[in-house]
Scaffold this active site. Structure first.
Site, short mmCIF file in Angstrom:
data_model
loop_
_atom_site.label_atom_id
_atom_site.label_comp_id
_atom_site.label_asym_id
_atom_site.label_seq_id
_atom_site.Cartn_x
_atom_site.Cartn_y
_atom_site.Cartn_z
N LYS A 58 20.31 49.21 -54.84
CA LYS A 58 20.70 50.42 -54.18
C LYS A 58 19.62 51.04 -53.40
CE LYS A 58 23.62 54.38 -55.26
NZ LYS A 58 24.62 54.86 -56.10
N GLU A 81 37.59 58.42 -66.05
CA GLU A 81 37.95 59.71 -66.32
C GLU A 81 39.14 59.63 -67.46
OE1 GLU A 81 37.37 58.42 -63.34
OE2 GLU A 81 35.95 59.65 -62.47
N ARG A 141 42.74 61.89 -61.66
CA ARG A 141 42.74 60.54 -61.98
C ARG A 141 43.21 60.44 -63.62
NH1 ARG A 141 42.66 56.13 -59.19
NH2 ARG A 141 42.59 57.05 -57.41
C1 LIG Z 1 37.15 58.36 -59.63
C2 LIG Z 1 35.85 58.92 -59.18
N1 LIG Z 1 34.82 59.27 -60.10
C3 LIG Z 1 33.66 59.55 -59.77
C4 LIG Z 1 33.39 59.55 -58.44
C5 LIG Z 1 31.73 59.89 -58.33
N2 LIG Z 1 30.88 58.89 -57.55
C6 LIG Z 1 30.92 58.63 -56.26
S1 LIG Z 1 29.90 57.34 -56.03
C7 LIG Z 1 29.74 57.03 -57.64
C8 LIG Z 1 28.95 55.53 -58.12
C9 LIG Z 1 29.69 54.49 -57.73
O1 LIG Z 1 29.03 53.48 -58.28
P1 LIG Z 1 29.33 52.07 -57.74
O2 LIG Z 1 30.59 51.81 -57.83
O3 LIG Z 1 28.36 50.90 -58.61
O4 LIG Z 1 28.68 52.00 -56.30
P2 LIG Z 1 27.32 52.28 -55.66
O5 LIG Z 1 27.17 53.58 -55.53
O6 LIG Z 1 26.36 51.83 -56.87
O7 LIG Z 1 27.05 51.50 -54.65
C10 LIG Z 1 30.46 57.90 -58.30
C11 LIG Z 1 30.23 57.99 -59.84
C12 LIG Z 1 34.13 59.13 -57.49
N3 LIG Z 1 33.90 59.02 -56.42
N4 LIG Z 1 35.56 58.72 -57.94
#
Ligand SMILES: Cc1ncc(C[n+]2csc(CCOP(=O)(O)OP(=O)(O)O)c2C)c(N)n1
Length: 656
Positions: free
Chosen positions: A296, A384, A412
């Site tokens: 990342k 969630e 969710r």
């Molecule tokens: C249902 C939900 N919960 C929380 C979030 C907030 N959120 C946005 S990106 C993220 C991290 C995502 O991690 P990953 O899927 O591993 O992708 P990366 O950012 O590491 O590429 C979070 C927790 C969200 N967008 N949707």
């Protein structure tokens, strides 16, 4: 060749269509990846936006576009969608990045309104596999659609969502589904990924060397002439026969057992390896999971170990409107900071308190508390539904959980709110950050439905503080409740401490009268109280009328005594909320007015958000679009007051 018009990005400037990358050789694609990275860093540093996720998938995006035919045959669904900047750049939107996440500018998430390459508008995590599977299932069994691929790219964080597991479970049950799941594993959510799945993926990643050897043998076999498509079975049997001697995790056994052909882990920054993986699995008429390992934030401060701060950046050159306060008296501490401070104090004071968040430690302000009291502040991952169910269980076992989830993401976990919490009357305190319009994240993140979706659930107490001082009080009140409570507060800063109204005791179901008047009443829910006071001042100045102002505090139970009295005595009662009209606080007041014969519902004027999605921009711009900035609020109130005056019966004055 340097491009005179765009000397910094000559390769990008020369790209006419995304499919052009198909004709580029490895060196060219690597150079292009470098340009995309440089462009994203330069651009996001100015506008702000999601930084790390996009930088991590530059090579992956190029390889996907090089091997698939998106927008013609194949479909691409990005999970969450925050990593889509390279995708947007490739699909002709580079020129719009100066307006990224700004009002009427480019969205920070995929949006089919912008491009046919954006399959769906998203922002919430864990959804991509289901959506992609929908396409794959629709194509399944149709000869004209044979070979079409529905590709979902999902991060290791989002894979923790229950929704993603449900989709893997269902998708893997079809032996002939052309569903491709690309697992983008960077060991990060916003902060480092948590949980057993994350530990499992770490073990798989550590076996990269072993897998690389396996892949070499596999591709060597596949190249033997005459074997063709039929090779899959042979390979598969061979692959599984190795399970006795090779650690199970090295074979991605979880995914294999779920019915997916597992390919990986591969280096997600090696374009050749990625292209090879896509090509090698393209002929398979079955669900496939390709596990890619990325970093990342790649290309941005690579010498610093994994850093959470790369998830998003705040821009240095935002337009002036970005710093405008939406309502008077703002500029104090953020509601988030006030919440976190009080949560930490309550953890120290009350041994029953356990704070829970779902992969949002930073966003909810809980990072420090989690580091200091890891056993009392739990990050359950992007989950969630589990967070809410867990909180319910803890509550029934005698704890007092504080569940910190953004208003939008709590959606969710709706059934958990209903069954596990409301039905059991479990004393869980929900602290809903980002209640209301949220600004640059836009329609997918606006937390504007929570009053409606919670108010209809029996047993819930709903409240919203006017300022950060009242938030701290409400958290105490909620903890003392023996049933579920939800406190909503907005993104951003509350009133400055010196401008905050004095704290007064809070009693459940009782509103607070802040100012009196007989020409009408403004009932405000949450920080809009300060806007109501300003509207009152302006109306008095412009029209000479005096309005009462009430801090409603509770949307449920409503203060039927005080609000009922206002409805009975005032010519008009305005309700103000940063929430959609349907089912919100104003609806509750209307229901009260209709429930009593002596009250007249026509006297209620509901001022709330309209029945449409509001796009990204600064919060002040979103409020203006909803006709809810301070000027328009005043105009709406004054208009109705004038109408009331015009329709008031003329009092005949008889001369003596
Ligand atoms: C249902 C939900 N919960 C929380 C979030 C907030 N959120 C946005 S990106 C993220 C991290 C995502 O991690 P990953 O899927 O591993 O992708 P990366 O950012 O590491 O590429 C979070 C927790 C969200 N967008 N949707």
């Amino acid at each position: 060749m340097p491009n005179a018009l765009d000397p910094d990005y000559p390769l990008l400037a020369a790209l006419a269509a995304p499919a052009d990358v198909k004709d580029m050789d490895s060196d060219g694609l690597r150079a292009l990846a470098g340009e995309i990275r440089a462009f994203i860093i330069d651009s996001v540093m100015k506008t702000g936006g999601h930084l790390g996720a996009g930088l991590g998938v530059v090579e992956l995006t190029l390889a996907l576009f090089a091997e698939y035919q998106f927008n013609q045959r194949d479909k691409l669904v990005w999970d969450v969608g925050h990593q889509c900047y390279p995708h947007k750049i490739l699909t002709g939107r580079r020129g719009e990045f100066a307006g990224l996440r700004q009002w009427q500018g480019l969205s920070g998430f995929p949006d089919p309104k912008e491009s046919p390459y954006d399959t769906v508008k998203t922002g919430h995590g864990g959804t991509s596999i289901s959506t992609a599977m929908g396409f794959a299932l629709a194509w399944r069994g149709r000869s004209e659609d044979a070979g079409r691929k529905a590709v979902a790219v999902i991060g290791d964080g989002s894979l923790q969502e229950g929704n993603a597991f449900e989709a893997l479970n269902h998708g893997g049950s079809y032996k002939d589904l052309e569903l491709v799941v690309v697992l983008n594993d960077n060991n990060m959510s916003i902060s480092p990924s948590v949980g057993a799945l994350s530990a499992y993926l770490s073990r798989v990643r550590s076996s990269t060397w072993l897998n690389a050897r396996l892949r070499t043998i596999q591709s060597a076999i596949r190249r033997i002439p005459g074997i063709g498509d039929g090779v899959e079975d042979v390979l598969h049997r061979w692959y599984h026969s190795l399970q006795g001697i090779i650690p199970q995790h090295a074979l991605g056994i979880i995914f294999e057992e779920l019915g997916f052909f597992y390919y990986g882990p591969i280096d997600g920054h090696d374009i050749d390896a990625l292209r090879h993986a896509f090509r090698a699995t393209h002929w398979m008429r079955r669900p496939v999971l390709i596990h890619v390992v990325t970093r990342k934030g790649r290309g941005y401060k690579d010498d610093v170990p994994e850093a959470t701060c790369y998830h998003a950046a705040s821009g240095s050159k935002l337009p002036a409107s970005a710093s405008l306060a939406e309502y008077p008296e703002q500029g104090g501490p953020s509601f988030t900071a006030a919440f976190a401070e009080q949560a930490a104090a309550l953890v120290e004071r009350d041994p029953r308190v356990i704070v829970i968040t779902a992969a949002m430690l930073e966003g909810t302000g809980l990072t420090k508390l989690q580091q200091q009291r890891p056993e009392r502040c739990l990050d359950v991952g992007m989950a969630e539904q589990h967070a809410v169910g867990l909180a319910a269980g803890l509550a029934l076992a005698g704890h007092r959980p504080i569940c910190a989830i953004y208003s939008t993401f709590l959606q969710r976990a709706y059934d958990q709110l209903f069954q596990e919490v409301a039905l059991q009357r479990a004393p869980v305190v929900f602290c809903l950050d980002r209640g209301g319009l949220v600004g640059a994240d836009g329609a997918t993140h606006n937390g504007v439905f929570d009053i409606a979706y919670l108010r209809c659930l029996p047993n819930f107490v709903l409240m919203s503080p006017r300022d950060t001082g009242e938030l701290a009080q409400m958290m105490e009140v909620a903890l003392a409740c023996d049933g579920p409570t939800a406190i909503r507060f907005p993104r951003g800063s509350g009133a400055r401490p010196e401008a905050q109204l004095a704290r007064t005791p809070i009693v459940i179901g009782e509103a607070e009268r802040l100012a009196d008047g007989a020409d009408g009443s403004l009932l405000a829910y949450g920080p809009l109280v300060y806007a109501a006071l300003e509207v009152r001042r302006r109306i008095h100045e412009a029209m000479g009328l005096t309005l009462a102002v009430v801090n409603a505090r509770f949307a449920k139970p409503l203060d039927t005594r005080l609000i009922g009295a206002e409805l009975a005595r005032q010519p008009v009662v305005f309700t103000l909320e940063d929430h959609v009209e349907a089912g919100g606080f104003g609806s509750a007041v209307l229901e009260l007015a209709r429930s009593r014969a002596e009250l007249n519902a026509n006297r209620v004027e509901v001022i709330a958000l309209p029945d449409r999605f509001i796009d990204h921009g600064q919060r002040c711009e979103q409020l203006a679009d909803a006709h809810m900035d301070i000027d328009q609020l005043t105009a709406r109130v004054s208009e109705r007051l004038s109408a009331v005056r015009r329709s008031a019966p003329v009092r005949l004055v008889t001369r003596p």
